[in-house]
Enzyme design. Structure first.
Site, PDB file in Angstrom:
ATOM      1  CB  THR A  68      -0.917   0.206   1.092  1.00 11.18           C
ATOM      2  OG1 THR A  68      -0.214  -0.056   2.533  1.00 11.18           O
ATOM      3  CG2 THR A  68      -1.862  -1.369   1.132  1.00 11.18           C
ATOM      4  CG  ASP A  69       4.217   2.502   2.475  1.00  9.65           C
ATOM      5  OD1 ASP A  69       3.234   3.502   3.081  1.00  9.65           O
ATOM      6  OD2 ASP A  69       4.885   2.018   3.670  1.00  9.65           O
ATOM      7  CG  LEU A  70       6.051  -0.512  -2.847  1.00 13.25           C
ATOM      8  CD1 LEU A  70       6.357  -1.756  -3.082  1.00 13.25           C
ATOM      9  CD2 LEU A  70       7.281   0.709  -3.004  1.00 13.25           C
TER      10      LEU A  70
END
Length: 428
Positions: free
Chosen positions: A192-194
């Protein structure tokens, strides 16, 4: 030489896709730096602002740590290098008034600012969008937070692991509770960060295009939770339209069969058969007539009769090694592949052919400053491959504050004496 390798002849930077675009990067860890690395790879001049003496949190995350010349682990984590190439590092203490003024001065002549502070934190320093846009109405200001700028959770810190859990992503990742090793698990990278970094990149480029028409920048509110929910894709669509909560199926695809891993004589192999034509070619290649069996004649009935088909295929695929199956299907248009570890993946012929392993030097002129122990950094090439403006390697992931004097002289006309005085006061 791959397109992502440094060119052997002088390059005209005006040919870069984002030539002339200036980015002020106030973000740390992964989502924000992933976004700004995309912009940097496309030619933007990205100035990464870091805390003096400490820098981005990920500089110290490990193991693994970079080794020194004798192969011994240092205190510098490899994580940082994954998302900070092509940037210049400047150390500024933004808790100080002079540091805040430096950021305002840099923002005044920047096109884009990316930050991932908790909601409201930068407003305390006069570094929020409203304050900076008053001086630079063309500024595109992107905030990346766990839960967004609004709603009851806006003030909470949000991390990838929490978002994977809260969004339901972990509930559909991993093997079923009734299987060995069953239970919800996170994706092996901070997905989800990426993806938040990727969505932020898209939003910034859209805002940049809009600015060409309006002459004005705008504010972008990127939330990891928003992204995590959007990433549920077909799983969310299925639930929202039927009310059925999807189960956790490991490597099995809920809507396709056979689309999963199978045991072989020496390990496991992935079969990604997504349509009836592929299933027919599979059957012809292995010498069975299952495509004429009423239980397997279409994907819909193969899904319905999955346990029977999986049992048959498991028995069959155990008769050869993974490599033998991959070799058999490679020219049959039947999706099939091994389950590699990362070391094996980087040995793959296609990975080599695409030039996906890259090497950079922080100090390419050979003048490594005294006290610096890391120079060469190996990484993964940018997948952004534009025919007329390919991503280029300009700067290795920088040492902390490597470009402070260079940037502040270039952008703010600060003299060596002024820089020395700021450093003595703990501003830089």
């Amino acid at each position: 030489m791959s397109r992502n390798d440094a060119p052997s002849t002088p390059h005209d930077a005006r040919h870069d896709a984002l030539a002339g675009i200036r980015v002020l990067d106030l973000s740390r860890v992964l989502a924000g730096p992933w976004c700004t690395q995309n912009l940097a790879d496309l030619g933007a001049d990205v100035i990464k602002i870091e805390k003096p003496g400490e820098g981005d949190d990920t500089r110290h995350w490990g193991p693994p740590y970079f080794p020194d010349a004798q192969g011994r682990p240092t205190d510098q984590g490899c994580y940082f290098a994954s998302c900070n190439r092509n940037k210049r590092s400047v150390t500024v203490n933004i808790a100080s008034q002079e540091g805040q003024q430096i950021i305002r001065d840099l923002a005044r002549e920047s096109d884009i600012l990316v930050e991932n502070f908790k909601v409201g934190n930068l407003a305390r320093y006069g570094l929020d969008y409203a304050s900076l846009a008053a001086d630079n109405p063309r500024l595109i200001y992107c905030s990346i937070t766990g839960f967004g700028q609004t709603g009851p959770f806006a003030g909470r810190a949000g991390y990838d692991l929490l978002i994977q859990a809260m969004s339901g992503m972990m509930s559909i990742t991993g093997r079923g509770d009734d299987e060995p090793g069953g239970g919800p698990v996170r994706v092996g990278v901070a997905i989800t960060d990426l993806m938040s970094g990727m969505y932020a990149t898209i939003a910034i480029l859209a805002a940049l295009e809009m600015r060409h028409r309006t002459g004005r920048g705008q504010y972008i509110d990127t939330s990891l939770l928003d992204v995590g929910m959007a990433m549920l894709a077909n799983q969310a669509s299925g639930f929202l339209n039927t009310g059925e909560v999807p189960p956790r199926l490991g490597n099995v695809h809920m809507s396709l069969s056979p689309y999963q891993d199978f045991p072989t004589a020496d390990g496991r192999v992935l079969m990604g058969i997504a349509n009836d034509g592929q299933f027919t070619r599979f059957c012809q290649a292995v010498g069975v007539d299952w495509m004429h069996d009423e239980r397997f004649r279409s994907n819909a009935v193969r899904v319905e009769n999955r346990p029977v088909l999986v049992a048959l295929m498991s028995e069959l695929l155990r008769t050869r090694t993974t490599a033998e199956w991959v070799e058999l299907f490679q020219d049959k248009a039947v999706p099939c592949g091994p389950i590699n570890d990362i070391g094996t993946a980087f040995e793959n012929r296609q990975v080599h052919a695409r030039g996906l392993r890259i090497s950079q030097e922080r100090y390419p002129d050979g003048a490594v400053p005294e006290g610096e122990i890391i120079n060469e950094i190996v990484g993964v090439a940018s997948p952004l491959r534009l025919s007329d403006a390919p991503a280029r390697l300009r700067h290795a992931p920088p040492a902390l504050g490597q470009h402070t004097d260079e940037v502040l002289r270039e952008r703010l006309d600060l003299t060596p004496a002024a820089l020395q005085a700021l450093r003595a006061r703990g501003v830089l």
